[in-house]
Design an enzyme around this catalytic site. Sequence first.
Site, PDB file in Angstrom:
ATOM      1  N   ASP A  38     -38.542  53.699   9.259  1.00 35.26           N
ATOM      2  CA  ASP A  38     -38.769  54.104   7.890  1.00 35.26           C
ATOM      3  C   ASP A  38     -38.414  52.829   7.117  1.00 35.26           C
ATOM      4  OD1 ASP A  38     -41.237  55.084   6.399  1.00 35.26           O
ATOM      5  OD2 ASP A  38     -40.494  56.431   5.439  1.00 35.26           O
ATOM      6  N   HIS A 242     -19.782  33.954  17.402  1.00 36.00           N
ATOM      7  CA  HIS A 242     -20.728  34.973  16.630  1.00 36.00           C
ATOM      8  C   HIS A 242     -19.904  36.381  16.518  1.00 36.00           C
ATOM      9  CE1 HIS A 242     -24.411  32.885  19.088  1.00 36.00           C
ATOM     10  NE2 HIS A 242     -23.760  32.054  18.368  1.00 36.00           N
ATOM     11  N   ASP A 259     -18.229  30.621   8.294  1.00 37.98           N
ATOM     12  CA  ASP A 259     -19.784  29.513   8.732  1.00 37.98           C
ATOM     13  C   ASP A 259     -21.188  30.380   8.207  1.00 37.98           C
ATOM     14  OD1 ASP A 259     -21.986  28.450   9.973  1.00 37.98           O
ATOM     15  OD2 ASP A 259     -20.877  29.170  11.984  1.00 37.98           O
ATOM     16  N   ASP A 270     -26.266  25.177   6.680  1.00 32.18           N
ATOM     17  CA  ASP A 270     -25.678  25.898   7.301  1.00 32.18           C
ATOM     18  C   ASP A 270     -24.206  24.655   7.450  1.00 32.18           C
ATOM     19  OD1 ASP A 270     -24.993  27.014   9.872  1.00 32.18           O
ATOM     20  OD2 ASP A 270     -26.050  25.757  11.323  1.00 32.18           O
ATOM     21  N   HIS A 349     -18.218  24.929  22.661  1.00 31.74           N
ATOM     22  CA  HIS A 349     -20.118  24.588  22.506  1.00 31.74           C
ATOM     23  C   HIS A 349     -20.566  23.742  21.782  1.00 31.74           C
ATOM     24  CE1 HIS A 349     -18.618  24.210  18.071  1.00 31.74           C
ATOM     25  NE2 HIS A 349     -18.245  25.307  17.844  1.00 31.74           N
ATOM     26  N   HIS A 353     -27.069  20.908  15.981  1.00 29.00           N
ATOM     27  CA  HIS A 353     -28.338  20.776  16.239  1.00 29.00           C
ATOM     28  C   HIS A 353     -29.575  20.931  15.050  1.00 29.00           C
ATOM     29  CE1 HIS A 353     -27.928  24.498  13.541  1.00 29.00           C
ATOM     30  NE2 HIS A 353     -26.686  24.262  14.039  1.00 29.00           N
ATOM     31  N   HIS A 360     -31.054  26.569  13.983  1.00 33.12           N
ATOM     32  CA  HIS A 360     -31.373  25.938  14.715  1.00 33.12           C
ATOM     33  C   HIS A 360     -32.738  25.807  14.872  1.00 33.12           C
ATOM     34  CE1 HIS A 360     -27.312  28.362  16.838  1.00 33.12           C
ATOM     35  NE2 HIS A 360     -27.758  27.589  15.894  1.00 33.12           N
ATOM     36  N   GLU A 383     -21.035  19.798  13.855  1.00 31.83           N
ATOM     37  CA  GLU A 383     -19.905  21.317  14.131  1.00 31.83           C
ATOM     38  C   GLU A 383     -18.810  20.963  15.065  1.00 31.83           C
ATOM     39  OE1 GLU A 383     -22.227  24.691  14.671  1.00 31.83           O
ATOM     40  OE2 GLU A 383     -24.049  23.650  14.471  1.00 31.83           O
ATOM     41  N   TYR A 387     -11.050  26.177  19.370  1.00 34.71           N
ATOM     42  CA  TYR A 387     -10.618  27.570  19.106  1.00 34.71           C
ATOM     43  C   TYR A 387     -10.063  27.709  20.577  1.00 34.71           C
ATOM     44  CZ  TYR A 387     -15.009  26.869  17.535  1.00 34.71           C
ATOM     45  OH  TYR A 387     -16.371  26.525  16.800  1.00 34.71           O
ATOM     46  N   ARG A 405     -13.463  25.275  13.313  1.00 35.74           N
ATOM     47  CA  ARG A 405     -14.497  24.077  13.492  1.00 35.74           C
ATOM     48  C   ARG A 405     -14.727  23.766  11.598  1.00 35.74           C
ATOM     49  NH1 ARG A 405     -17.653  28.291  14.967  1.00 35.74           N
ATOM     50  NH2 ARG A 405     -19.015  29.633  13.537  1.00 35.74           N
ATOM     51  N   GLU A 407     -18.438  21.973   9.629  1.00 34.22           N
ATOM     52  CA  GLU A 407     -19.768  22.050   9.906  1.00 34.22           C
ATOM     53  C   GLU A 407     -20.419  21.193   9.126  1.00 34.22           C
ATOM     54  OE1 GLU A 407     -21.725  25.574  11.115  1.00 34.22           O
ATOM     55  OE2 GLU A 407     -24.146  24.303  12.140  1.00 34.22           O
TER      56      GLU A 407
HETATM   57  N1  GLY Z   1     -24.798  28.876  11.667  1.00 38.69           N
HETATM   58  C1  GLY Z   1     -25.590  29.072  13.418  1.00 38.69           C
HETATM   59  C2  GLY Z   1     -24.492  27.667  14.009  1.00 38.69           C
HETATM   60  O1  GLY Z   1     -24.278  26.863  13.321  1.00 38.69           O
HETATM   61  O2  GLY Z   1     -25.571  27.614  14.776  1.00 38.69           O
HETATM   62 MN    MN Z   2     -24.884  25.096  12.912  1.00 41.87          MN
HETATM   63 MN    MN Z   3     -23.309  27.064  11.459  1.00 43.42          MN
END
Ligand code: GLY
Ligand code: MN
Ligand code: MN
Length: 441
Positions: A38, A242, A259, A270, A349, A353, A360, A383, A387, A405, A407
């Site tokens: 609900d 993540h 992030d 982003d 990674h 993107h 994304h 980005e 790590y 990181r 970005e």
């Molecule tokens: N925040 C998601 C990425 O950096 O791809």
């Molecule tokens: Mn990103």
């Molecule tokens: Mn990001």
Amino acid sequence: MKLTQADFQERRDRLAEQMGPHSIAIIATSPVAMRNHDADYKFRADSSFFYLTGFPEPEAVAILETGETGNDYSYSLFCRERNRELEIWNGYRAGIDGALNDYEADEAYAIEQLDKQIIQKITDKQRLYYRMGQRADFDARVSGWIRQAGEQRQGNGAPAEMVQLDRILDDMRLYKSAREIELMQLAADISAQAHSRAMQRVRPGMMEYALEAELNYVFGQQGCVPAYNSIVGGGANACILHYVENNQPLKDGDLVLIDAACEYECYASDITRTFPVNGKFSPEQQALYEVVLAAQLAAIDAVRVGNSSREPHQLAIRILVEGLLRLGLMQGDVDQLIESEAYRQFYMHGTGHWLGMDVHDVGSYKINGEWRSYAEGMVVTVEPGLYIAPDDETVDVKWRGMGIRIEDDVVVTANGPLVLTRNVVKSVADIERLMAQVVAV
Ligand code: GLY
Ligand code: MN
Ligand code: MN
């Protein structure tokens, strides 16, 4: 700044032109997602549906039908009817009149009419454009309509050709107009403010979620929502790519990786920044940070018309590997370490993107197996990161548990890379200076 109906109409015009004659396109918005019993998630329109209609309500389907040419088409919107009782509970609805007058549909119907009206619309069309694979429930309905149209005793029955509509829409969305870039600049500016505030608010002992709240404050004050789940990771939590729990205390002497970014009028930003919880980088933190920053600056510089969209990643990897060798975290030959992908121990990674209405964003990365070249109007994130796992015994203990990181969001322009997120600092000196400034409550 908002897009107007003229913007949405221009997009429908372009889509209809690409559809050609005697065709029909069916575009549904997202379903409302349930959070738990609900309690729903706040509704967010499907990006491609919103791109073509500007219609923000759930339970809506847009139909484009072309005639003798793609320039001659009609636009129908199926949506919820006005309902005094339900509007008291759940808020305003545009209804049929709103669909016609405010959203400029040529025809509008109650959503309950869709199953009935669509058969007539599909029948005798040569081509059906549909976004297959987005929603299993809707795919099944479309299959049912095609079968029903095929069973009609009159006319030619179902369309002879089915076309994956996303191939066209994704490509349209990949190239941003000047007005879309304006919206993305606004989103980027608000997110930059949020990161600047976080740098000034952080204190040892603060919880990660409390720092997240500082970002949300800035987003909320300007009518925005996060474009994705925020990552606020102190110390080794930054090594979890993540990480969204954000429920640990931030420690003196650690870095924190954030992030997080907002969306404005359905356009995302982003941003990632990494900075010291106590305002001052240690020598090791600074050394590793400078490697990531050098990689990021070189990668941004490669976001140029005509360059392969793979180039930023390749440049970033080389600079990261050279840095890791210099600092003694890796040993060996640069080319060999790149060839064998040994760097994935510390950088696992991609470097970016597409960015747009979805964080994304849509758009294929390769054409005929080749990485796509950058063209004006594309927007991409850059980005790179490093790590060092907290239990990585291949490196000196002083490096372990560091996650970094950086970005930014970059537009491909005729004049080179345009960094939308330029308003949040990233050099060591600029970060330390900003963090040292006393902020008003
Ligand atoms: N925040 C998601 C990425 O950096 O791809
Ligand atoms: Mn990103
Ligand atoms: Mn990001």
